[in-house]
Design a protein around this motif. Sequence first.
Motif, PDB file in Angstrom:
ATOM      1  N   PRO A   1      -0.781   9.314 -17.998  1.00 59.09           N
ATOM      2  CA  PRO A   1       0.180   8.241 -17.667  1.00 59.09           C
ATOM      3  C   PRO A   1       0.200   7.884 -16.189  1.00 59.09           C
ATOM      4  CG  PRO A   1       1.166   9.823 -19.180  1.00 59.09           C
ATOM      5  CD  PRO A   1      -0.134  10.412 -18.737  1.00 59.09           C
ATOM      6  N   ALA A   2       0.093   8.895 -15.302  1.00 59.34           N
ATOM      7  CA  ALA A   2       0.095   8.599 -13.866  1.00 59.34           C
ATOM      8  C   ALA A   2      -1.153   7.812 -13.470  1.00 59.34           C
ATOM      9  CB  ALA A   2       0.178   9.898 -13.069  1.00 59.34           C
TER      10      ALA A   2
ATOM     11  N   LEU B   1       3.057   6.493  -5.350  1.00 59.55           N
ATOM     12  CA  LEU B   1       2.654   6.791  -6.729  1.00 59.55           C
ATOM     13  C   LEU B   1       1.574   7.876  -6.766  1.00 59.55           C
ATOM     14  CD1 LEU B   1       2.486   3.211  -8.339  1.00 59.55           C
ATOM     15  CD2 LEU B   1       4.173   4.989  -8.796  1.00 59.55           C
ATOM     16  N   THR B   2       0.624   7.775  -5.831  1.00 62.52           N
ATOM     17  CA  THR B   2      -0.452   8.764  -5.782  1.00 62.52           C
ATOM     18  C   THR B   2       0.072  10.148  -5.422  1.00 62.52           C
ATOM     19  OG1 THR B   2      -1.993   7.019  -5.115  1.00 62.52           O
ATOM     20  CG2 THR B   2      -2.679   9.288  -4.746  1.00 62.52           C
ATOM     21  N   VAL B   3       0.986  10.210  -4.449  1.00 62.35           N
ATOM     22  CA  VAL B   3       1.560  11.500  -4.040  1.00 62.35           C
ATOM     23  C   VAL B   3       2.332  12.137  -5.193  1.00 62.35           C
ATOM     24  CG1 VAL B   3       3.254  12.577  -2.508  1.00 62.35           C
ATOM     25  CG2 VAL B   3       1.617  10.940  -1.599  1.00 62.35           C
ATOM     26  N   SER B   4       3.121  11.339  -5.918  1.00 60.16           N
ATOM     27  CA  SER B   4       3.856  11.881  -7.066  1.00 60.16           C
ATOM     28  C   SER B   4       2.896  12.362  -8.153  1.00 60.16           C
ATOM     29  CB  SER B   4       4.805  10.821  -7.618  1.00 60.16           C
ATOM     30  OG  SER B   4       4.081   9.690  -8.086  1.00 60.16           O
TER      31      SER B   4
ATOM     32  N   SER C   1       0.828  -1.211   0.000  1.00 59.83           N
ATOM     33  CA  SER C   1       0.000   0.000   0.000  1.00 59.83           C
ATOM     34  C   SER C   1       0.860   1.257   0.000  1.00 59.83           C
ATOM     35  CB  SER C   1      -0.924   0.007   1.216  1.00 59.83           C
ATOM     36  OG  SER C   1      -1.750  -1.141   1.230  1.00 59.83           O
ATOM     37  N   LEU C   2       2.029   1.199   0.654  1.00 59.69           N
ATOM     38  CA  LEU C   2       2.918   2.356   0.678  1.00 59.69           C
ATOM     39  C   LEU C   2       3.412   2.702  -0.724  1.00 59.69           C
ATOM     40  CD1 LEU C   2       4.469   4.466   2.324  1.00 59.69           C
ATOM     41  CD2 LEU C   2       6.305   2.761   2.613  1.00 59.69           C
ATOM     42  N   ALA C   3       3.690   1.679  -1.518  1.00 63.65           N
ATOM     43  CA  ALA C   3       4.110   1.934  -2.902  1.00 63.65           C
ATOM     44  C   ALA C   3       3.010   2.648  -3.690  1.00 63.65           C
ATOM     45  CB  ALA C   3       4.492   0.611  -3.576  1.00 63.65           C
ATOM     46  N   GLU C   4       1.767   2.219  -3.480  1.00 61.20           N
ATOM     47  CA  GLU C   4       0.642   2.886  -4.151  1.00 61.20           C
ATOM     48  C   GLU C   4       0.481   4.322  -3.667  1.00 61.20           C
ATOM     49  OE1 GLU C   4      -2.801   3.552  -6.426  1.00 61.20           O
ATOM     50  OE2 GLU C   4      -1.263   1.996  -6.546  1.00 61.20           O
ATOM     51  N   ILE C   5       0.669   4.541  -2.376  1.00 66.89           N
ATOM     52  CA  ILE C   5       0.549   5.898  -1.825  1.00 66.89           C
ATOM     53  C   ILE C   5       1.630   6.812  -2.407  1.00 66.89           C
ATOM     54  CG2 ILE C   5       0.727   7.262   0.289  1.00 66.89           C
ATOM     55  CD1 ILE C   5      -0.596   4.936   1.756  1.00 66.89           C
TER      56      ILE C   5
END
Length: 495
Positions: A397-398, A366-369, A360-364
Amino acid sequence: MACLANIQQRNNLPVRRLICDSPTRWNSMILMFDHLLQQEEAINKYLYSYGARADSGELGIFLPRYWTLMHNACRLMHPFEEVTNLMSRSEGAISDLIPYVFFLEHAMRRVVDQDVEQHEQEEEEELISYGIYTATYALAHALHAMMTIAGKAKNQLSNFQQWKMPQSVCCESCKAGYRKVKRDKESPCCYDCVQCPDGEISNSTDSQRCFKCSTFEKHNHNRDQCIPKDIQILTYKKSLSILITLFSLLLFSATVAIFGTFWKCQASPVVKANNPTLSYILLISLMFSFLCPLLFMGQPSSIRCLLQLTAFGVAFTVSVSTIFSKTLIVLIAFNATKPGSKLKKLLRTRWSITMICLCSLAEILLTVSWISSSPPFPDVSIDTDTVVLVCNVGSVPAFFLEIGYIGLLALTSLATAFLAKDFPDRYNEAKNISFSMLIFLSVWTAFVPTYLSSSGINMVAVEIFAILSSSAGLLCCIFLPKCYVIFLRPDLNRR
C-alpha cells in the motif's frame, strides 16, 4: 539474528530464535534440529537474499541435501525421545521394555525404507509380504526335509530340477525417475511405470512413489536427482541488463546535451519564454530518473533496495511538480494581463521553487513513513526452475500510495495545461505538457495491473520500462520542440 527475525516477520513466519545443542542435555540435538527445520524457509530466504549460492559452497550445512538429512534424523530420533520420556515416568516398568523395543524397530523400519507404498496401499502390501514370507518359509522347510532324506532316497531326487525366481511377464522394472502404479483388476505383479511429475524424483528402480524436491531445488533431466535451481539477478553480463543500461545511458546523455544547449542559449527568446530556472530543475530531475534503472542491476542489498524503490519516486515528484509549476505560470501569466492584477506576484521564480519544494516535501514525508513502517528489503522469488533475487517493496500500500501521489500531481498538471492549451502565444508549451502528461499517466496506469500480475525478473523489467518510458515521454514532448526551434528553425527564435 535481527535480520533473520525481520525476514520471519515479513514472510508471516513464527519469530523464533535458533538454539544450539548442549552436552549436558540428552535431547538437545533433536531440539536444535527441530528449531532449524521450523525455520527452514526463513533461513533459506535469508541465505539466498544475501547472495549465498548452492553451487559455490557458501550455504555450508544448509545445502538442500543436509536439510533432507536433518528431516530424516528427526524422524529417526523422535521415537527414541518418545520412548525415553515414557520410560522416565514414575509408573514405568521393566515389563514395558519389550513392547517399546518392538515399537522402535517398527519406527526405524519405516524411516529407513524409502520405497514404501502410499498409505492406501500399505495394508495390501503387508498381506502380500506376509504371504510371500509364509510361502518361502514353507518351501524352505520342504527343501530341508528333502535334503535330509537325500542319502536314503537318492533315486527319488534324480528328477528334481533346480527352480528359478519367477519373473513378471506383464511388465519390466521401472527405472529411476519413474514410479510403479498398480493396474486395476490385475495381478499385483502387473503395474505401469509413470514418470515422476515436475519437482519430484525417484532415485531407485521399482520405486513405489516419487519424492518432492525442496523449494530451492528442481529435478534433473532424468528426474532421478534433485539439483539446485539457477539463481537469476539482473547483472551487466545479461543481454536484458546490457540493453537497459545502454538505453538508460543514452537518454541520460541526451538530457545532458539538452541541458548544455539550454545553458548555452539561455539568452534566446525560446529559452527565456519558458522559465530557464524551472527548465534546468526539470532536466536535472530527469537525469536522475534515467539513472535510477542502474540501481536495479546487481545483487540486491538493503541499501540498494532502499534507494531503487524510493529514489525514482522523489525524482519523479520533482519532475512532475516542476511541470505543474510551469503550467500554472502559463495559466497565471495570461490571467494577469489586467491592470493592477495581484497575480503578477505569483510569476516570480521564488514562488515556483517554493511550490516545487512543498510538493516534493509531501513525497519525502510519504517515503519516510514508508521506510519507518515497512522498508524495502532483499527477497527471493521462487519460480519453477529458478530462484530470482529481487527487492521486496515491504509495504505494497505504501508503494502504490507513492505512485498514486505522483499520479495525482500529473493529473492536476494535465488539467491545468488543458485549460491553457488555447492561449495564443508562440512559446506556449501547454499543448506539449498536456501530451506529455497523457503519456505519463498512460504508462503508470498500465503499470499497476502489469506489475501486480508479474513476478521475479519480469516484475523488475516492468518497473524499469515504466521509469524509462515515462521519463523519455517528458523529455521528448517538452524539450524536443524547443531544440527543433533552436537548431532547425532559428527564424522562429525571436521575440
